[in-house]
Design a protein around this motif. Structure first.
Motif, short mmCIF file in Angstrom:
data_model
loop_
_atom_site.label_atom_id
_atom_site.label_comp_id
_atom_site.label_asym_id
_atom_site.label_seq_id
_atom_site.Cartn_x
_atom_site.Cartn_y
_atom_site.Cartn_z
N PRO A 25 -18.68 -1.35 -44.94
CA PRO A 25 -18.95 -1.83 -43.58
C PRO A 25 -19.30 -3.31 -43.50
O PRO A 25 -19.21 -3.88 -42.42
CB PRO A 25 -20.17 -1.00 -43.17
N ILE A 26 -19.73 -3.93 -44.63
CA ILE A 26 -20.05 -5.35 -44.58
C ILE A 26 -18.97 -6.09 -45.34
O ILE A 26 -19.01 -6.13 -46.56
CB ILE A 26 -21.41 -5.65 -45.29
N PHE A 38 -15.11 -9.93 -40.85
CA PHE A 38 -15.87 -10.33 -39.67
C PHE A 38 -15.41 -11.69 -39.18
O PHE A 38 -15.27 -11.92 -37.98
CB PHE A 38 -17.37 -10.41 -39.99
N VAL A 39 -15.20 -12.59 -40.12
CA VAL A 39 -14.81 -13.94 -39.74
C VAL A 39 -13.46 -13.95 -39.05
O VAL A 39 -13.28 -14.58 -38.01
CB VAL A 39 -14.80 -14.86 -40.98
N LEU A 69 -17.56 -9.72 -45.08
CA LEU A 69 -17.70 -10.97 -44.32
C LEU A 69 -16.36 -11.58 -43.92
O LEU A 69 -16.20 -12.06 -42.81
CB LEU A 69 -18.50 -11.99 -45.13
N ASP A 121 -24.16 -8.91 -50.02
CA ASP A 121 -23.45 -10.18 -50.08
C ASP A 121 -23.21 -10.53 -51.56
O ASP A 121 -23.97 -10.14 -52.44
CB ASP A 121 -24.29 -11.21 -49.35
N PHE A 147 -22.17 -3.04 -49.37
CA PHE A 147 -23.35 -3.30 -48.54
C PHE A 147 -23.98 -4.66 -48.76
O PHE A 147 -24.83 -5.07 -47.99
CB PHE A 147 -24.41 -2.23 -48.81
N VAL A 171 -13.12 -5.89 -35.34
CA VAL A 171 -13.40 -5.80 -36.77
C VAL A 171 -12.66 -4.60 -37.37
O VAL A 171 -12.13 -4.68 -38.47
CB VAL A 171 -14.92 -5.69 -37.01
#
Ligand code: NA
Ligand code: NA
Lengths: 315, 209, 467
Positions: C414-415, C420-421, C417, C355, C353, C431
């Motif tokens: 779910p996060i 996503f990129v 990065l 960063d 969750f 995604v």
């Protein structure tokens, strides 16, 4: 009463008097007056004096060389070649200077009152390669030394190089510097002794001065019994510090032997030459600059010398 | 992840103020980038000087410590303008309309509260190092070569004040959107889906090759 | 109320603010400020007349942190590492690396994917940021893999996972941040990342070959490059080798001669060399300006998190929460190794969750002293320690483990990065596709972490050489 005390690094010889003070104070007040000694949690070392002035914590340790402009008066104690030879002498001259009204005034501007010093032995050099025991060999030598010490080495042609203490080992290994000036305990804890081929036993160019201060408001707000407990414990805390550091110095020779580091004794003639080139001009400049800023600079310097004489006479 | 600009513009007073402030913010950010570049050049000079002429840059560490606040603070408002400061938008990306604007508004108000306090606190930090009557106005200088520290300390309240201006504009923008129930308000960063955001970022890189 | 309780309440409040979508840097700063006000006011016995005084002390204490923490010689590595990445891009180093890797190793099953992993590992040696690495390779490597009939999700997964290598292999912004928080030698930590980074790349490669052998359609080999072509591709990739050697030489000279300077200088010199290549490659003021602006943005963002979180950490110092947590951990009756594994698992969950940088800054001030205490303290010798390594070595080992966990969180849903990129670069990939493609690499990462835990020598070999 509960006081927060801000120091830095790890618990070591350099902080033993503070730990002892906390122990004694708590003992004497039956646990009513406690001190939490925090190693870096409350402030950065360079900002301990700021923290005292804000009132963020009640007691802290700092070194004069971290911020010469904040504590101009006590920088007299960091002048090169003052002639201090033992930790006991260091304590005597420091405490004499701390009692001078000019020092008290300057500290009061930070809402601070100095209660004791953290005596440090002379900052001798460790180096790699051939020992440098002639003044001519200091020419072009890259040395990690800050403040007044750096100026002293510069005066004899060396090149002072800025490297943080934590990078001193790397700097030595990579040839960024040829030599590093530290007190013995710092040569041990920053690992520079592991890299060294030699150590100057008697160069004794000077040292740093690191007082312990309390916040004046907090000090005055102490109940009488607690203030009495604090005041009466200082001598014992210092005695404990000296005994502890003495043990470390006793081991020093065996450390040198174990690591194969040569102990270099420099000729008196060479020392005299170094002093003439470095000590006098730097001291005169310091006195001129500080007098121009309205400090009784000559008086402070004379106080140091008088105290030294008295200390030696007394022994 | 540095965010991509998703701020809408129009001819309104708010949007014009937004763009004027953006000019200042971009200028400050460029200064910060140039300072990074200068850092690199400084190292080259220092290493080169030491290895070729036995003349290391005096006070190399001191100069770096002076440059760091320039690098670290000056871009802060530029990043806030585009909504580039990191956050978790799992929850907030599910909101729409007034509910969304209310959340954003509260969050920006709280940031403004913090930054006003920090303008005060960092100003006090600067003030303790500044003295009209001292040489170079300095009451705190670097360890090795004695550079006065107050200019670097002053950068924090300055950059934070610019950020406060930006936050005031964003409060205006979100407040307006909340009161009027707008769909696409100007002068505030609009949420993109995480994937959209990444696409925008990748596009940016593409433009650079 | 005890200061510890204040610490817990404020930490709870911080979590609520972060979950509600407040920018992490400012949420942490605000939590820290409120916590300081609370602590000082509590010290004054909640006397209403002295609230103003408590507020002033708290604001001034918090107001010191941004300048004080940011004006650091060591932290100057971060903007330098960010700048290197942008410059390397302009210098054409990315494509040259991939081309060389392709010609030399694409003939094995899944060869193009293996090439991609090794090229990202090479690029990682000039890039300090994982996300940027994935973004760059998604554009260069995925199209080529699709051309020779690779499975789309698999190709995307390779790039997303490969990008994570950038934070283990030096230079690495995250490793610098770890070193700063725990006050350990940056040079040794960067050095320590080298072998685990290369090790991760090899495990990724082995996993890819394994998958390609079992599922023939996933990643067919590419043959037909002549030796002449192979050697022809080498010169363009050489600058990267030069930069790697220079950075290593600055940290620790493997040839046993005198090294050239400190790690900080090494990073800056590396950036300068890449800058020269970028100029030769045709970079002009326009591109330099956008590189500088991008560097400024990313730097401002990272530093805001740093000082914001450090205000909160300063408050934790006054609340003495780290001490309390450390006492609790060392008082547990579980085996120390089990506790360590639980800590790593907690990072895996948190990393889903959060960063990476925010996660490290928030947790390390509390977790690190506990782990050190578990091993027997900062000054413990290898012989007396729990994990069989000295305090310094334990700090390095734990750092690499934690950074590997932080990298892992870049590819977990779910996060994630990196995922996503990659999906952002390729409009034809969702995604979800990337997350499915990257799933096999969870296994590889789990294996890597298990091996790093079981054989600390992989991490500690290089730093122990450096003394
Ligand atoms: Na890297
Ligand atoms: Na994740």
């Amino acid at each position: 009463t509960e006081w927060n005390v801000s120091v830095w690094g790890k618990r070591r010889a350099f902080t033993e008097h503070i730990e002892k003070l906390a122990e004694l104070v708590s003992e004497k007040t039956g646990g009513e007056f406690t001190m939490n000694v925090s190693y870096g949690g409350l402030s950065k070392p360079k900002e301990n004096l700021d923290g005292i002035s804000i009132g963020a914590f009640e007691m802290a340790q700092f070194c004069a060389g971290y911020h010469r402009d904040k504590n101009r008066a006590i920088t007299v104690l960091e002048l090169p070649f003052l002639g201090v030879n033992t930790l006991e002498e260091e304590v005597a001259v420091s405490h004499a200077v701390y009692d001078h009204p000019a020092v008290k005034d300057e500290m009061a501007q930070w809402n601070a009152r100095i209660i004791m010093t953290s005596p440090m032995p002379q900052y001798n050099l460790v180096g790699t390669g051939e020992p440098r025991d002639e003044l001519a060999e200091f020419e072009g030598m890259r040395v990690r030394a800050t403040g007044g010490l750096g100026q002293a080495f510069e005066a004899v042609g060396a090149v002072p190089t800025s490297v943080p203490a934590t990078e001193a080992y790397n700097a030595m290994e990579s040839g960024v510097v040829d030599t590093v000036a530290f007190a013995q305990h710092a040569h041990l804890s920053f690992g520079t002794i592991n890299k060294a081929d030699w150590w100057t036993a008697n160069l004794n160019p000077g040292t740093v001065n690191c007082p312990v201060v309390v916040n004046i408001d907090a000090y005055e707000a102490l109940p009488d019994a607690h203030r009495e407990a604090l005041d009466s414990s200082i001598d014992e805390a210092i005695a404990h510090y000296l005994a502890n550091y003495g043990e470390l110095l006793k081991k020093w020779d065996s450390v040198l032997e174990e690591k194969g580091v040569q102990k270099v004794m420099i000729d008196d003639a060479v020392l005299e030459e170094f002093r003439a080139k470095a000590a006098d001009p730097i001291r005169e400049k310091w006195i001129a600059d500080m007098s121009a800023q309205g400090l009784p600079a000559q008086e402070l310097y004379d106080l140091v010398q008088a105290t030294l004489k008295q200390q030696r006479g007394g022994n | 992840m540095a965010g991509h600009s998703t701020v809408l513009e129009d001819g309104s007073l708010l949007s014009r103020l937004d763009r004027s402030l953006l000019g200042l913010e971009r200028f400050l950010a460029l200064l910060s980038g140039l300072a990074v570049f200068a850092l690199m050049v400084l190292a080259v000079i220092s290493v080169g000087g030491r290895n070729t002429m036995n003349a290391p840059l005096p006070g190399y560490v001191d100069w770096i410590e002076q440059a760091m606040p320039l690098i670290a603070f000056l871009g802060i408002s530029f990043v806030q303008r585009d909504g580039g400061h990191i956050r978790m938008d799992i929850l907030i990306s599910r909101l729409h309309g007034r509910a969304l604007w209310l959340f954003e508004l509260i969050s920006v108000l709280l940031i403004l509260l913090l930054m006003l306090a920090l303008v005060w606190g960092s100003w006090a930090h600067f003030d303790r190092s500044f003295d009209w009557s001292a040489p170079l106005w300095s009451r705190d200088s670097s360890i090795d070569i004695g550079i006065p520290l107050w200019p670097a300390k002053l950068l924090a309240p300055v950059a934070f004040s610019v950020l406060c201006l930006r936050l005031v504009l964003q409060i205006w923008g979100y407040g307006r959107a909340f009161l009027l129930g707008l769909e696409t308000p100007v002068a505030v960063p609009l949420i993109q889906g995480a994937a959209e955001q990444a696409a925008a970022e990748a596009e940016q890189l593409e433009g650079q090759e | 109320m005890e200061t510890i309780d204040i610490g817990l309440w404020v930490t709870g409040g911080l979590l609520v603010m972060v979950l509600a979508g407040m920018r992490v840097a400012f949420a942490a700063g605000l939590a820290g400020l409120i916590g300081l006000v609370w602590i000082f006011w509590a010290k004054f016995g909640y006397d209403p007349d002295r609230f103003g005084k408590a507020l002033t002390v708290a604001v001034k204490t918090a107001g010191q942190v941004p300048h004080s923490k940011v004006a650091s010689h060591t932290l100057s590595l971060i903007p330098t590492f960010i700048l290197i990445g942008y410059l390397a891009y302009y210098a054409g180093l990315t494509r040259a690396l991939f081309e060389a890797a392709k010609r030399w190793i694409a003939w094995v099953p899944g060869g193009l994917a293996v090439s991609t992993v090794f090229a990202t590992a090479g690029f990682a040696a000039v890039s300090g940021a994982s996300v940027a690495t994935s973004a760059v390779f998604a554009r260069i490597a995925i199209p080529e893999m699709l051309d020779v009939g690779y499975n789309k999700r698999f190709a995307a997964g390779v790039v997303a996972a490969g990008g994570t290598l950038a934070s283990l292999i030096p230079p690495s912004a995250i490793l610098v941040i770890y070193a700063i928080i725990v006050e350990q030698d940056v040079g040794k930590l960067l050095l320590a990342g080298f072998i685990p980074g290369a090790f991760s790349a090899v495990i990724y490669g082995a996993l890819i070959v394994g998958i390609a052998v079992v599922f023939k359609t996933v990643g067919p080999p590419v043959t037909g490059f002549t030796w002449r072509q192979r050697f022809a591709a080498v010169p363009a990739a050489l600058p990267i080798v030069a930069v790697i050697l220079i950075i290593i030489g600055f940290v620790y000279n493997p040839f046993g001669e005198q090294a050239w300077g400190t790690p900080t200088e090494g990073g800056a010199i590396g950036a300068f060399i890449v800058f020269c290549f970028a100029i030769i490659h045709g970079m002009r003021w326009g591109e330099l300006k956008s590189a500088l602006l991008e560097t400024a943005k990313l730097t401002a963002m990272i530093f805001s998190i740093i000082w914001g979180v450090l205000i909160y950490v300063r408050f934790l110092g006054f609340a003495d929460l780290p001490g309390a947590f450390s006492d609790w951990i060392t008082g547990l009756s579980m085996s120390p190794m089990l506790i360590l594994i639980c800590i790593l698992l907690a990072y895996a969950v948190l990393g889903m969750f959060m960063d990476a940088i925010g996660m490290l800054l928030l947790t390390l001030p509390v977790v690190y002293p506990a782990v050190m205490a578990l091993n027997g303290g900062e000054a413990v010798s290898a012989a007396d320690s729990t994990f069989g390594m000295s305090g310094t070595m334990c700090a390095i080992w734990f750092g690499i483990l934690v950074v590997k966990m932080a990298e892992f969180c870049l590819i977990t849903p779910p996060i994630g990065l990196n995922c996503f990129v990659v999906a952002g670069v390729r409009p034809d990939l969702s995604v979800q596709d990337v997350f499915r493609g990257v799933a096999p690499f969870f296994v590889a990462d789990a294996v890597t972490i298990a091996l790093l835990v079981a054989f600390p020598g992989i991490v500690l070999y290089l730093p122990s050489l450096a003394g």
